[in-house]
Write an enzyme that holds these catalytic residues in place. Sequence first.
Site, PDB file in Angstrom:
ATOM      1  N   THR A  12       0.821  -1.213   0.000  1.00 52.86           N
ATOM      2  CA  THR A  12       0.000   0.000   0.000  1.00 52.86           C
ATOM      3  C   THR A  12       0.848   1.253   0.000  1.00 52.86           C
ATOM      4  O   THR A  12       0.516   2.248  -0.648  1.00 52.86           O
ATOM      5  CB  THR A  12      -0.939   0.007   1.229  1.00 52.86           C
ATOM      6  OG1 THR A  12      -1.812  -1.123   1.148  1.00 52.86           O
ATOM      7  CG2 THR A  12      -1.762   1.279   1.285  1.00 52.86           C
ATOM      8  N   THR A  89       1.117  -4.392   4.336  1.00 53.20           N
ATOM      9  CA  THR A  89       0.796  -4.759   5.717  1.00 53.20           C
ATOM     10  C   THR A  89       0.151  -6.134   5.847  1.00 53.20           C
ATOM     11  O   THR A  89       0.194  -6.731   6.920  1.00 53.20           O
ATOM     12  CB  THR A  89      -0.138  -3.716   6.355  1.00 53.20           C
ATOM     13  OG1 THR A  89      -1.340  -3.625   5.580  1.00 53.20           O
ATOM     14  CG2 THR A  89       0.529  -2.352   6.425  1.00 53.20           C
TER      15      THR A  89
END
Length: 327
Positions: A12, A89
Amino acid sequence: MKHVTLIATGGTIASAQDKTGGAVCAGLTGETLLSSLHSPLDGIAVSVENFEAAGSYALDLETIHRLCRRIDDVLADDAVEGVVVTHGTDTMEESAFLAWLLVQSDKPVVFTGAQRHAGQPDTDGPRNIHDALCAAASTDLIGVGAVILFEGDIHGARYVTKAHTARVDTFRSVGKGKLGEVDHGVVHLYARPAQQRLALDTPALDPDVELIALGLGTTPRLMALAAEAGATGIVLSAFGRGNAPKGFADETARLVARGLPVVVASRCHDGRTRAVYGSDSGGVTLVENGALLAGDLSAVKARLLLSVLVGKGLSKGGLAVAFELYS
């Protein structure tokens, strides 16, 4: 002047929404990420390597094994104080745990990322990178092993987990707490792991170790199917102290007799497995039938440890000793 290397792997933090306003995809380079910092890095020089641009959900064990080898190659340079890895993540806790297991150097290795992609005005990426670079340059983190730096907090890779799907403070070390924090570029380490880290080396990570989650009344058919499909080991995400529904102990005995290791972890977020309960597939019966207990390792990390150990070619006795040592 301290020297830190930033290794970019996508996620991300390196993503932006496509022009149609649809999917968010990784693709920003490490150089672009570094240029996004809002605060100067006092006394830290940074070099950048672009390892692989992908969402962490798309990574595999072979890729992370190569990443760990590359981290060691970078840290072998006497001029490099530490490494920062930007990473998605979703599986960051797994890659960081593998780095904790496999990276031979004691120099700081800091994983970081973002929950808000780079195209959002309030993206958390730049601050996380800045803090991670400060942590990687700190001598306080020498010998700690790989850590995750997120929202200012430093978490050891051994216990940290992603606890929230979207919040920027997603990472937690349940029941153990963080090791320290970075405050305006200053590293404050409050705790160090009680046990010395013992790095492992393996020619490969075995990708055929399967993870099976248990629920009320589930059957062991997935264990049997996995074995028939070529699984080289099974990790069960079991109940409580390490208990399973009816039939799992019998299937464990069958697989262990065929040479497939079976490891029992707990789906609880805190506490250790222990053979306490008997009858059918309680922990006592599972262990009597050849299962190994994962201690306080989560099921996903127990799978990674077993993948390392099977990749090393350890026998049943060697696996038992290793799980005692690392869990």
